[in-house]
Design an enzyme around this catalytic site. Structure first.
Site, PDB file in Angstrom:
ATOM      1  N   GLY A 147      47.594  32.038  45.300  1.00 31.83           N
ATOM      2  CA  GLY A 147      47.302  33.463  45.178  1.00 31.83           C
ATOM      3  C   GLY A 147      48.393  34.256  44.488  1.00 31.83           C
ATOM      4  O   GLY A 147      48.540  35.453  44.721  1.00 31.83           O
ATOM      5  N   HIS A 165      28.987  35.371  40.028  1.00 29.51           N
ATOM      6  CA  HIS A 165      29.845  35.051  38.887  1.00 29.51           C
ATOM      7  C   HIS A 165      29.150  35.360  37.561  1.00 29.51           C
ATOM      8  O   HIS A 165      29.708  35.067  36.500  1.00 29.51           O
ATOM      9  CB  HIS A 165      30.213  33.564  38.899  1.00 29.51           C
ATOM     10  CG  HIS A 165      31.239  33.186  39.925  1.00 29.51           C
ATOM     11  ND1 HIS A 165      32.334  33.963  40.212  1.00 29.51           N
ATOM     12  CD2 HIS A 165      31.347  32.084  40.716  1.00 29.51           C
ATOM     13  CE1 HIS A 165      33.068  33.361  41.144  1.00 29.51           C
ATOM     14  NE2 HIS A 165      32.494  32.231  41.464  1.00 29.51           N
ATOM     15  N   LYS A 225      37.700  31.776  39.967  1.00 29.34           N
ATOM     16  CA  LYS A 225      39.150  31.672  40.115  1.00 29.34           C
ATOM     17  C   LYS A 225      39.887  32.951  39.709  1.00 29.34           C
ATOM     18  O   LYS A 225      41.057  32.911  39.326  1.00 29.34           O
ATOM     19  CB  LYS A 225      39.714  30.477  39.343  1.00 29.34           C
ATOM     20  CG  LYS A 225      38.954  29.167  39.525  1.00 29.34           C
ATOM     21  CD  LYS A 225      38.589  28.884  40.977  1.00 29.34           C
ATOM     22  CE  LYS A 225      39.800  28.706  41.870  1.00 29.34           C
ATOM     23  NZ  LYS A 225      39.427  28.552  43.316  1.00 29.34           N
ATOM     24  N   SER A 278      44.586  28.086  37.977  1.00 34.46           N
ATOM     25  CA  SER A 278      43.901  27.997  39.267  1.00 34.46           C
ATOM     26  C   SER A 278      42.692  27.077  39.167  1.00 34.46           C
ATOM     27  O   SER A 278      42.429  26.259  40.062  1.00 34.46           O
ATOM     28  CB  SER A 278      43.474  29.394  39.733  1.00 34.46           C
ATOM     29  OG  SER A 278      42.839  29.330  40.989  1.00 34.46           O
ATOM     30  N   ARG A 305      41.355  38.738  36.204  1.00 35.24           N
ATOM     31  CA  ARG A 305      42.711  38.217  36.369  1.00 35.24           C
ATOM     32  C   ARG A 305      43.211  37.699  35.021  1.00 35.24           C
ATOM     33  O   ARG A 305      42.416  37.331  34.153  1.00 35.24           O
ATOM     34  CB  ARG A 305      42.667  37.072  37.394  1.00 35.24           C
ATOM     35  CG  ARG A 305      43.990  36.517  37.855  1.00 35.24           C
ATOM     36  CD  ARG A 305      43.744  35.386  38.839  1.00 35.24           C
ATOM     37  NE  ARG A 305      44.961  34.932  39.508  1.00 35.24           N
ATOM     38  CZ  ARG A 305      45.007  33.922  40.375  1.00 35.24           C
ATOM     39  NH1 ARG A 305      43.895  33.268  40.670  1.00 35.24           N
ATOM     40  NH2 ARG A 305      46.146  33.568  40.950  1.00 35.24           N
ATOM     41  N   TRP A 312      39.494  36.821  47.833  1.00 31.99           N
ATOM     42  CA  TRP A 312      40.251  38.001  48.262  1.00 31.99           C
ATOM     43  C   TRP A 312      39.393  39.255  48.178  1.00 31.99           C
ATOM     44  O   TRP A 312      39.350  40.060  49.113  1.00 31.99           O
ATOM     45  CB  TRP A 312      41.490  38.144  47.389  1.00 31.99           C
ATOM     46  CG  TRP A 312      42.506  39.131  47.895  1.00 31.99           C
ATOM     47  CD1 TRP A 312      42.636  39.611  49.169  1.00 31.99           C
ATOM     48  CD2 TRP A 312      43.553  39.741  47.134  1.00 31.99           C
ATOM     49  NE1 TRP A 312      43.700  40.486  49.246  1.00 31.99           N
ATOM     50  CE2 TRP A 312      44.283  40.576  48.012  1.00 31.99           C
ATOM     51  CE3 TRP A 312      43.951  39.645  45.799  1.00 31.99           C
ATOM     52  CZ2 TRP A 312      45.370  41.330  47.578  1.00 31.99           C
ATOM     53  CZ3 TRP A 312      45.045  40.382  45.379  1.00 31.99           C
ATOM     54  CH2 TRP A 312      45.744  41.219  46.266  1.00 31.99           C
ATOM     55  N   GLY A 331      40.091  35.639  41.868  1.00 29.58           N
ATOM     56  CA  GLY A 331      40.389  36.396  43.078  1.00 29.58           C
ATOM     57  C   GLY A 331      39.161  36.715  43.903  1.00 29.58           C
ATOM     58  O   GLY A 331      39.156  37.666  44.693  1.00 29.58           O
ATOM     59  N   THR A 332      38.118  35.913  43.730  1.00 32.67           N
ATOM     60  CA  THR A 332      36.829  36.150  44.389  1.00 32.67           C
ATOM     61  C   THR A 332      36.951  36.216  45.909  1.00 32.67           C
ATOM     62  O   THR A 332      36.427  37.138  46.544  1.00 32.67           O
ATOM     63  CB  THR A 332      35.840  35.027  44.011  1.00 32.67           C
ATOM     64  OG1 THR A 332      35.791  34.901  42.591  1.00 32.67           O
ATOM     65  CG2 THR A 332      34.463  35.326  44.555  1.00 32.67           C
ATOM     66  N   ARG A 341      44.991  28.433  47.506  1.00 35.61           N
ATOM     67  CA  ARG A 341      46.070  27.588  46.991  1.00 35.61           C
ATOM     68  C   ARG A 341      47.401  28.326  47.031  1.00 35.61           C
ATOM     69  O   ARG A 341      48.270  28.028  47.821  1.00 35.61           O
ATOM     70  CB  ARG A 341      45.760  27.115  45.565  1.00 35.61           C
ATOM     71  CG  ARG A 341      46.685  25.985  45.093  1.00 35.61           C
ATOM     72  CD  ARG A 341      46.308  25.521  43.697  1.00 35.61           C
ATOM     73  NE  ARG A 341      46.607  26.519  42.685  1.00 35.61           N
ATOM     74  CZ  ARG A 341      47.789  26.653  42.081  1.00 35.61           C
ATOM     75  NH1 ARG A 341      48.784  25.836  42.384  1.00 35.61           N
ATOM     76  NH2 ARG A 341      47.984  27.571  41.174  1.00 35.61           N
TER      77      ARG A 341
END
Length: 327
Positions: free
Chosen positions: A294, A135, A71, A165, A157, A76, A73-74, A292
């Site tokens: 971003g 991850h 969560k 998120s 993030r 993107w 920004g993976t 969702r």
């Protein structure tokens, strides 16, 4: 049990099961049963996959590893790096671009998922550059990755946005799976602050990659989600330069960077049919769950002042004197 540079190697599944029985166990921030191994929390099947990944993965110097906390920004990052590295193969504005018909998680697969389905997959025929997502913390990467010249990009993030998120993502998961039964946001937050979340604590993971990026900047590029949102063009240049494929003067004049930013924007990707329907990554998770909002600062609409104070204090203590700031 064998050992490679301090990392346990488990050649047999039954040996892994013995290890699993010895590990501390807790329910995580999304209420999944997690196991603590070398300071980080894993689902049992993910840990077995990570160990298979450690044991069998043979890195190539041209490989690209995209590492993120869940969560952070993976999705993107995967789309951006794929677009940057394949810009000569797929016209950014062309209808043949793979990102228009395939989810970012399919074009850049998770190594944990690859090794979950096959503990010793043959990846030698994968076109170069091979791009994989993961991850796992830096210390859990295979020695072949660390010894090679492959490039690693780590995206992090603000932990407050990561938690929010994650909380909303968990609420989108099926309610008929016992291990995914919903819990209150207060319970989830308490566990998150204790670091009990998938591949967490996320701040410890970030610190590992941050330190490595300082020690070997030619190996690890550390990015922040907020900086991507603030100046995507500047960060795309950093990504391209790190990967050894910088944008030419001609490309910059032709607004190739801007085209990549538009192609991979949240608004564009989230409205593609392939990202609105189907279940391509996990059988219980719809593709739309990965898109969702971003936004930066979405935590402001969810967390109480007390929660904000608690998490900010926690992160500050963990990163004290490291030079890394995440708020």
């Amino acid at each position: 049990m064998n050992s490679t540079n301090g990392v346990k190697v488990l050649p047999e599944s039954n040996e892994f099961q013995k290890l699993l029985l010895s590990l501390p166990k807790e329910r995580g921030a999304m209420n999944q049963p997690l196991n603590l191994y070398k300071g980080f929390w894993y689902r049992s099947h993910a840990l077995e996959s990570v160990m298979a990944f450690q044991r069998h993965f043979q890195a190539q110097d041209s490989d690209i590893i995209l590492a993120t906390a869940p969560k952070a920004g993976t999705t993107w990052l995967k789309s951006l790096v794929f677009a940057v590295t394949h810009r000569s193969q797929y016209r950014i504005t062309g209808q043949n671009n793979l990102l228009l018909t395939t989810t970012p998680h399919e074009v850049v697969p998770f190594l944990e998922e690859i090794y979950n389905h096959n503990k010793s997959p043959d990846l030698t025929s994968t076109p170069s550059p091979r791009i994989f997502g993961t991850h796992v913390p830096y210390t859990m990467l295979p020695e072949s990755v660390k010894a090679s010249k492959c490039k690693i990009i780590y995206l992090f993030r603000n932990p407050k946005d990561i938690f929010v998120s994650m909380w909303h993502f968990g609420r989108m998961l099926p309610k008929d799976i016992p291990s995914l039964q919903p819990i209150t946001i207060e319970e989830s937050f308490e566990r998150f602050c204790k670091g009990i979340s998938l591949f967490g604590p996320c701040w410890d993971q970030a610190l590992e990659y941050w330190k490595r990026s300082i020690e070997k900047p030619e190996e690890v590029l550390f990015l922040k989600y907020e900086e991507l949102k603030e100046d995507i063009n500047k960060q795309l240049k950093r990504i391209a330069e790190h990967l050894g494929c910088p944008f030419s003067y001609k490309e910059e004049n032709a607004e190739v960077i801007e085209d990549i930013a538009k192609l991979c924007s949240f608004q564009h990707l989230s409205n593609l049919e392939v990202n609105k329907t189907g279940k391509d990554l996990f059988p219980q998770v719809e593709n739309r769950a990965f898109f969702r909002k971003g936004l930066v600062g979405d935590w402001k609409s969810t967390l109480t002042p007390s929660m904000v104070e608690t998490l900010d204090w926690m992160v500050e203590q963990k990163l004290h004197d490291s030079g890394l700031t995440l708020n």
